[in-house]
Write an enzyme that holds these catalytic residues in place. Structure first.
Site, PDB file in Angstrom:
ATOM      1  N   ILE A  90      -3.019  -8.664  -1.525  1.00  0.00           N
ATOM      2  CA  ILE A  90      -4.321  -8.355  -0.939  1.00  0.00           C
ATOM      3  C   ILE A  90      -4.523  -6.846  -0.929  1.00  0.00           C
ATOM      4  CG2 ILE A  90      -4.376 -10.423   0.506  1.00  0.00           C
ATOM      5  CD1 ILE A  90      -3.625  -8.575   2.896  1.00  0.00           C
ATOM      6  N   ALA A 152      -1.914   1.349   4.066  1.00  0.00           N
ATOM      7  CA  ALA A 152      -1.045   0.170   4.108  1.00  0.00           C
ATOM      8  C   ALA A 152      -0.800  -0.360   2.700  1.00  0.00           C
ATOM      9  CB  ALA A 152      -1.670  -0.915   4.988  1.00  0.00           C
ATOM     10  N   TYR A 153      -1.853  -0.467   1.936  1.00  0.00           N
ATOM     11  CA  TYR A 153      -1.736  -0.952   0.557  1.00  0.00           C
ATOM     12  C   TYR A 153      -0.886  -0.005  -0.275  1.00  0.00           C
ATOM     13  CZ  TYR A 153      -3.266  -2.662  -4.041  1.00  0.00           C
ATOM     14  OH  TYR A 153      -3.304  -3.169  -5.323  1.00  0.00           O
ATOM     15  N   ALA A 154      -1.138   1.306  -0.152  1.00  0.00           N
ATOM     16  CA  ALA A 154      -0.371   2.288  -0.919  1.00  0.00           C
ATOM     17  C   ALA A 154       1.104   2.231  -0.539  1.00  0.00           C
ATOM     18  CB  ALA A 154      -0.935   3.694  -0.688  1.00  0.00           C
ATOM     19  N   LYS A 157       2.703  -1.021  -2.000  1.00  0.00           N
ATOM     20  CA  LYS A 157       2.895  -0.984  -3.446  1.00  0.00           C
ATOM     21  C   LYS A 157       3.942   0.054  -3.857  1.00  0.00           C
ATOM     22  CE  LYS A 157       0.088  -4.291  -4.573  1.00  0.00           C
ATOM     23  NZ  LYS A 157       0.600  -5.548  -5.174  1.00  0.00           N
TER      24      LYS A 157
END
Length: 246
Positions: A90, A152-154, A157
């Protein structure tokens, strides 16, 4: 690479749409037996219209018990798992870090990072036992460069990249190749999670001047999970349209 995957069983997480479905179609075209793991039963039903022979399992990658049940179901159906393309994930909400919702942070990390760990952990023992496996974990250019208002995504990943490098080295003594790819934004449903101004920012960062096409990702991934890729492992492959700085 016609029929390059004949006799191989490929698990595609997030396989009901986006890059996952594009990879599934490519591998099926080249002879692979496909098992799609996805959280949405409705999306899996739609994917079966495209790939009527695909095996499907409703799977919550953030729940290890669900992942283990999916592995057991796939191995019961086909006897083994040769290939994993881990595409499920997500984007999470956009907000500055000091305003980022605590529960949303945990949700993104649970799905994007912990989920990657769970899926890799589940399939690796069988690959080691058979001395064969190919894994591609789909990370993101955000894991290399960071994207503002998407910490959060960075972070998740970046964790996927680090984990892939580590586990690739762990398994290098086997005929197992474990690599990651780092796409820039692709034309997928994940765009629906993002604010328009953030999408504009992402596009402005891509020298190619357009978003990634999912078929382009599938082309690269198909080679990485092929038997031809017998040497390269613990590496990260750019799919950023020229954005990557390293």
């Amino acid at each position: 690479m016609q029929q390059a995957f004949a006799g191989k069983v490929a698990v595609i997480t997030g396989g009901a749409g986006g890059i996952g479905l594009a990879v599934a179609r490519r591998l099926a075209r080249d002879g692979a037996t496909i098992s799609l793991w996805d959280l949405s039963s409705k999306a899996l039903d739609a994917a079966r219209q495209v790939l009527p022979d695909a095996h499907v399992v409703v799977t919550d990658i953030a729940d290890y018990a669900s992942v283990e049940a999916a592995r057991q179901a796939t191995e019961k159906a086909f006897g083994r798992i040769d290939i994993l393309v881990h595409s499920a994930g997500i984007a999470g909400k956009n907000a500055p870090l000091d305003e980022y919702d605590l529960d949303e942070w945990k949700r993104v990390i649970d799905i994007d990072l912990n989920g990657t760990f769970y899926v890799n952990r589940a399939v690796l023992p069988g690959m080691k036992a058979r001395n064969y496996g190919r894994i591609v974990n789909i990370a993101s250019i955000a894991g290399k460069e960071g994207n503002p208002n998407a910490s959060a995504y960075a972070a998740a990943k970046a964790g996927v990249i680090g984990m892939t490098k580590a586990v690739g080295k762990e398994c290098a003594k086997y005929d197992i190749a474990i690599n990651a790819v780092t796409p820039a934004t692709a034309k997928t449903a994940i765009l629906n999670e993002l604010k328009p101004e953030f999408i504009d920012y992402m596009l402005s960062r891509i020298p190619r001047g357009r978003f990634l096409e999912v078929e382009e990702a599938a082309n690269m991934i198909a080679w990485l999970v092929s038997a031809e890729n017998s040497f390269t492992t613990a590496s990260v492959f750019d799919l950023s349209g020229g954005r990557a700085t390293y």
